[in-house]
Design a protein around this motif. Structure first.
Motif, PDB file in Angstrom:
ATOM      1  N   UNK A  57       0.633  -1.516   0.310  1.00 34.31           N
ATOM      2  CA  UNK A  57       0.410  -0.225   0.454  1.00 34.31           C
ATOM      3  C   UNK A  57       0.912   1.235  -0.183  1.00 34.31           C
ATOM      4  N   UNK A  58       2.368   1.029   0.667  1.00 33.99           N
ATOM      5  CA  UNK A  58       2.920   2.264   0.932  1.00 33.99           C
ATOM      6  C   UNK A  58       4.044   2.433  -0.934  1.00 33.99           C
ATOM      7  N   UNK A  59       3.780   1.111  -1.521  1.00 34.91           N
ATOM      8  CA  UNK A  59       4.599   1.912  -2.771  1.00 34.91           C
ATOM      9  C   UNK A  59       3.615   1.864  -3.734  1.00 34.91           C
ATOM     10  N   UNK A  60       2.558   1.826  -3.521  1.00 30.78           N
ATOM     11  CA  UNK A  60       1.423   2.200  -4.465  1.00 30.78           C
ATOM     12  C   UNK A  60       1.230   3.389  -4.080  1.00 30.78           C
ATOM     13  N   UNK A  61       0.809   4.215  -2.950  1.00 25.39           N
ATOM     14  CA  UNK A  61       0.272   5.210  -2.789  1.00 25.39           C
ATOM     15  C   UNK A  61       1.803   5.880  -2.704  1.00 25.39           C
ATOM     16  N   UNK A  62       3.273   5.684  -3.078  1.00 27.84           N
ATOM     17  CA  UNK A  62       3.316   7.050  -3.564  1.00 27.84           C
ATOM     18  C   UNK A  62       3.866   7.021  -5.223  1.00 27.84           C
ATOM     19  N   UNK A  63       3.884   5.782  -5.181  1.00 26.38           N
ATOM     20  CA  UNK A  63       3.655   5.683  -6.960  1.00 26.38           C
ATOM     21  C   UNK A  63       2.409   5.913  -7.391  1.00 26.38           C
ATOM     22  N   UNK A  64       1.361   5.790  -7.068  1.00 28.07           N
ATOM     23  CA  UNK A  64      -0.392   6.601  -7.359  1.00 28.07           C
ATOM     24  C   UNK A  64      -0.186   8.131  -7.169  1.00 28.07           C
ATOM     25  N   UNK A  65       0.443   8.837  -6.424  1.00 31.00           N
ATOM     26  CA  UNK A  65       0.812  10.262  -6.016  1.00 31.00           C
ATOM     27  C   UNK A  65       0.424  10.988  -7.586  1.00 31.00           C
ATOM     28  N   UNK A  66       1.875  11.111  -8.263  1.00 33.09           N
ATOM     29  CA  UNK A  66       2.156  12.125  -9.136  1.00 33.09           C
ATOM     30  C   UNK A  66       0.439  12.193 -10.241  1.00 33.09           C
ATOM     31  N   UNK A  67       0.367  10.249 -10.526  1.00 30.34           N
ATOM     32  CA  UNK A  67      -0.976   9.944 -11.648  1.00 30.34           C
ATOM     33  C   UNK A  67      -2.164  11.389 -10.840  1.00 30.34           C
ATOM     34  N   UNK A  69      -1.944  13.574  -8.809  1.00 28.20           N
ATOM     35  CA  UNK A  69      -1.907  15.117  -8.597  1.00 28.20           C
ATOM     36  C   UNK A  69      -1.986  15.401 -10.368  1.00 28.20           C
ATOM     37  N   UNK A  70      -1.353  15.130 -10.760  1.00 30.29           N
ATOM     38  CA  UNK A  70      -1.510  15.344 -12.409  1.00 30.29           C
ATOM     39  C   UNK A  70      -3.272  14.762 -13.313  1.00 30.29           C
ATOM     40  N   UNK A  71      -4.289  14.341 -12.227  1.00 25.78           N
ATOM     41  CA  UNK A  71      -4.948  14.010 -13.011  1.00 25.78           C
ATOM     42  C   UNK A  71      -5.169  13.475 -14.084  1.00 25.78           C
ATOM     43  N   UNK A  72      -4.169  11.660 -13.957  1.00 28.23           N
ATOM     44  CA  UNK A  72      -3.808  10.970 -14.837  1.00 28.23           C
ATOM     45  C   UNK A  72      -4.538   9.799 -14.453  1.00 28.23           C
ATOM     46  N   UNK A  73      -6.192   9.705 -14.630  1.00 29.72           N
ATOM     47  CA  UNK A  73      -6.474   8.140 -14.088  1.00 29.72           C
ATOM     48  C   UNK A  73      -5.942   7.139 -14.720  1.00 29.72           C
ATOM     49  N   UNK A  74      -5.292   7.344 -16.137  1.00 28.57           N
ATOM     50  CA  UNK A  74      -4.746   6.229 -16.885  1.00 28.57           C
ATOM     51  C   UNK A  74      -3.485   5.319 -16.183  1.00 28.57           C
ATOM     52  N   UNK A  75      -2.808   6.680 -16.337  1.00 32.64           N
ATOM     53  CA  UNK A  75      -1.488   5.902 -15.374  1.00 32.64           C
ATOM     54  C   UNK A  75      -1.403   5.534 -13.480  1.00 32.64           C
ATOM     55  N   UNK A  76      -2.917   5.546 -13.076  1.00 30.31           N
ATOM     56  CA  UNK A  76      -3.068   5.099 -11.825  1.00 30.31           C
ATOM     57  C   UNK A  76      -3.645   3.359 -11.760  1.00 30.31           C
ATOM     58  N   UNK A  77      -4.437   3.703 -13.341  1.00 30.00           N
ATOM     59  CA  UNK A  77      -4.541   2.005 -13.344  1.00 30.00           C
ATOM     60  C   UNK A  77      -3.892   1.108 -13.723  1.00 30.00           C
ATOM     61  N   UNK A  78      -2.616   1.729 -14.610  1.00 36.08           N
ATOM     62  CA  UNK A  78      -1.626   0.818 -15.125  1.00 36.08           C
ATOM     63  C   UNK A  78      -0.976   0.893 -13.498  1.00 36.08           C
ATOM     64  N   UNK A  96      -9.591  10.324  -4.740  1.00 31.87           N
ATOM     65  CA  UNK A  96      -9.174  11.329  -4.600  1.00 31.87           C
ATOM     66  C   UNK A  96      -9.636  11.933  -3.315  1.00 31.87           C
ATOM     67  N   UNK A  97      -8.531  12.911  -3.120  1.00 34.15           N
ATOM     68  CA  UNK A  97      -8.603  13.668  -1.495  1.00 34.15           C
ATOM     69  C   UNK A  97     -10.246  14.208  -1.116  1.00 34.15           C
ATOM     70  N   UNK A  98     -10.873  13.656  -2.070  1.00 34.42           N
ATOM     71  CA  UNK A  98     -12.516  14.866  -1.267  1.00 34.42           C
ATOM     72  C   UNK A  98     -13.391  12.626  -1.565  1.00 34.42           C
ATOM     73  N   UNK A  99     -12.491  11.937  -1.938  1.00 33.28           N
ATOM     74  CA  UNK A  99     -13.235  10.283  -1.830  1.00 33.28           C
ATOM     75  C   UNK A  99     -13.593   9.830  -2.612  1.00 33.28           C
TER      76      UNK A  99
END
Length: 109
Positions: A57-67, A69-78, A96-99
């Motif tokens: 979860x920590x690794x996914x959180x670190x890697x997913x934060x950029x996606x 932040x830049x609102x790129x959901x395809x990168x988050x799915x990847x 997202x921060x708003x849930x």
């Protein structure tokens, strides 16, 4: 197996009595140690799984934060699709921060 009565035990010779006492003591010791080993393994596996999931979860959180932040959901799915390597994880989501749901992963089988 018939249990030995007190009278039968009294009639046994010394070698048989000693062998019986050693056998019963060994069986009790093996039973207790087997129970202890099973309990220890159960606790160890639970702790390992918790630490493994926390680090994932920590690794996914670190890697997913950029996606996120830049609102790129395809990168988050990847990023979440990398969970295919962990067969015990069935699903994962990034919010997202708003849930609201940003990206999700479901194991196909």
């Amino acid at each position: 197996m018939d249990w030995i009565s007190v009278k039968q035990f009294r009639d046994l010779n010394l070698n048989s009595k000693l062998m019986l006492i050693v056998m019963v003591t060994s069986m009790v010791a093996l039973l207790i140690s087997s129970i202890a080993i099973v309990c220890f393994e159960e606790m160890t596996i639970k702790n390992f799984m918790i630490k493994e999931l926390e680090s994932t979860a920590r690794i996914l959180g670190e890697n997913g934060s950029a996606a996120l932040r830049f609102d790129v959901s395809e990168d988050a799915r990847l990023i979440l699709s990398s969970l295919k390597a962990k067969p015990y994880i069935r699903s994962a989501s990034i919010f997202t921060p708003d849930g609201t749901l940003f990206a999700k992963y479901f194991r196909e089988n």
